[in-house]
Motif scaffolding. Structure first.
Motif, PDB file in Angstrom:
ATOM      1  N   GLY A  14      47.081 -12.225  83.976  1.00 66.37           N
ATOM      2  CA  GLY A  14      46.461 -10.940  84.298  1.00 66.37           C
ATOM      3  C   GLY A  14      45.007 -11.107  84.698  1.00 66.37           C
ATOM      4  N   PHE A  15      44.307 -11.982  84.026  1.00 66.11           N
ATOM      5  CA  PHE A  15      42.908 -12.252  84.338  1.00 66.11           C
ATOM      6  C   PHE A  15      42.772 -12.845  85.745  1.00 66.11           C
ATOM      7  CE2 PHE A  15      39.458 -15.363  84.539  1.00 66.11           C
ATOM      8  CZ  PHE A  15      38.367 -14.556  84.290  1.00 66.11           C
ATOM      9  N   ALA A  30      39.494  -9.191  93.579  1.00 67.68           N
ATOM     10  CA  ALA A  30      38.889  -9.264  92.251  1.00 67.68           C
ATOM     11  C   ALA A  30      39.420 -10.488  91.504  1.00 67.68           C
ATOM     12  CB  ALA A  30      39.169  -7.985  91.463  1.00 67.68           C
ATOM     13  N   GLY A  31      40.721 -10.764  91.642  1.00 62.34           N
ATOM     14  CA  GLY A  31      41.309 -11.942  91.012  1.00 62.34           C
ATOM     15  C   GLY A  31      40.725 -13.234  91.556  1.00 62.34           C
ATOM     16  N   VAL A  32      40.519 -13.291  92.864  1.00 62.45           N
ATOM     17  CA  VAL A  32      39.906 -14.474  93.488  1.00 62.45           C
ATOM     18  C   VAL A  32      38.475 -14.637  92.997  1.00 62.45           C
ATOM     19  CG1 VAL A  32      39.093 -15.446  95.675  1.00 62.45           C
ATOM     20  CG2 VAL A  32      41.400 -14.487  95.511  1.00 62.45           C
ATOM     21  N   VAL A  90      34.501  -4.924  75.690  1.00 57.32           N
ATOM     22  CA  VAL A  90      35.879  -4.997  75.202  1.00 57.32           C
ATOM     23  C   VAL A  90      36.799  -4.219  76.139  1.00 57.32           C
ATOM     24  CG1 VAL A  90      37.439  -4.408  73.303  1.00 57.32           C
ATOM     25  CG2 VAL A  90      35.211  -5.410  72.813  1.00 57.32           C
ATOM     26  N   SER A  91      36.325  -3.100  76.663  1.00 53.29           N
ATOM     27  CA  SER A  91      37.114  -2.347  77.650  1.00 53.29           C
ATOM     28  C   SER A  91      37.345  -3.188  78.902  1.00 53.29           C
ATOM     29  CB  SER A  91      36.417  -1.040  78.013  1.00 53.29           C
ATOM     30  OG  SER A  91      36.348  -0.190  76.894  1.00 53.29           O
ATOM     31  N   ASN A  96      41.108  -6.713  82.078  1.00 56.77           N
ATOM     32  CA  ASN A  96      41.422  -8.037  82.609  1.00 56.77           C
ATOM     33  C   ASN A  96      42.482  -8.775  81.792  1.00 56.77           C
ATOM     34  OD1 ASN A  96      39.481  -8.588  84.945  1.00 56.77           O
ATOM     35  ND2 ASN A  96      38.169  -7.674  83.395  1.00 56.77           N
ATOM     36  N   GLY A  97      43.090  -8.082  80.849  1.00 53.26           N
ATOM     37  CA  GLY A  97      44.181  -8.667  80.087  1.00 53.26           C
ATOM     38  C   GLY A  97      43.789  -9.747  79.099  1.00 53.26           C
ATOM     39  N   ILE A  98      42.541  -9.721  78.617  1.00 53.53           N
ATOM     40  CA  ILE A  98      42.099 -10.761  77.678  1.00 53.53           C
ATOM     41  C   ILE A  98      41.568 -10.191  76.365  1.00 53.53           C
ATOM     42  CG2 ILE A  98      41.675 -12.564  79.394  1.00 53.53           C
ATOM     43  CD1 ILE A  98      38.746 -11.762  79.447  1.00 53.53           C
TER      44      ILE A  98
END
Length: 152
Positions: A14-15, A30-32, A90-91, A96-98
């Protein structure tokens, strides 16, 4: 990245915005960007001697942007950023799934466990534990909710 750490990287799909689901162009970019930031942050770490916890820490450092890629700097950034009740970092971890990795790190590092963890409860827990440990022989009754069995 050493083979023994690849499993930790797989847990962060997810990150990295990797996986089988279709992503929008914005999400892909954004992932890149996060992947490139991760690679830059990873250069600060000796991956040959790193453990499995290191990969999620690097990912959290990408989001929290501490000065250095280190656990202590990560916690400082998270706890010092803005109003602790808003939990903005934290949000961002959640987005970002972490976030689960962050709370697992809190448990591993400080023995903080809570079914509904928050930064405010974490800060109060740390205050109670370290104040009692360093300055008191027993926790005051009002602090018992912050002190877990076996910690004091």
């Amino acid at each position: 990245m050493p083979q023994r750490l690849r499993g930790s990287q797989e847990d962060l799909k997810g990150f990295f915005a990797a996986g089988k689901e279709k992503l929008s162009g914005t999400a892909k970019k954004a992932g890149v960007r996060r992947t490139n930031d991760f690679i830059e942050r990873a250069k600060d770490v000796d991956l040959s001697s790193a453990d499995a916890e290191t990969i999620p820490v690097i990912a959290m450092c990408v989001v929290a942007r501490p000065r250095n890629t280190a656990v202590d700097d990560l916690f400082y950034s998270v706890l010092a950023y803005g109003d602790i009740r808003e939990q903005k970092i934290v949000s961002a971890f959640e987005e970002n799934g972490i976030d689960a990795e962050f709370w697992k790190l809190c448990e591993n590092r400080f023995s903080y466990q809570d079914p509904k963890p928050t930064l405010l409860k974490l800060a109060m827990f740390l205050f109670a534990v370290y104040t009692c440990k360093d300055h008191l022989t027993a926790a005051p009754k009002q602090w018992k909710m912050f002190v877990q069995d076996g910690i004091l």
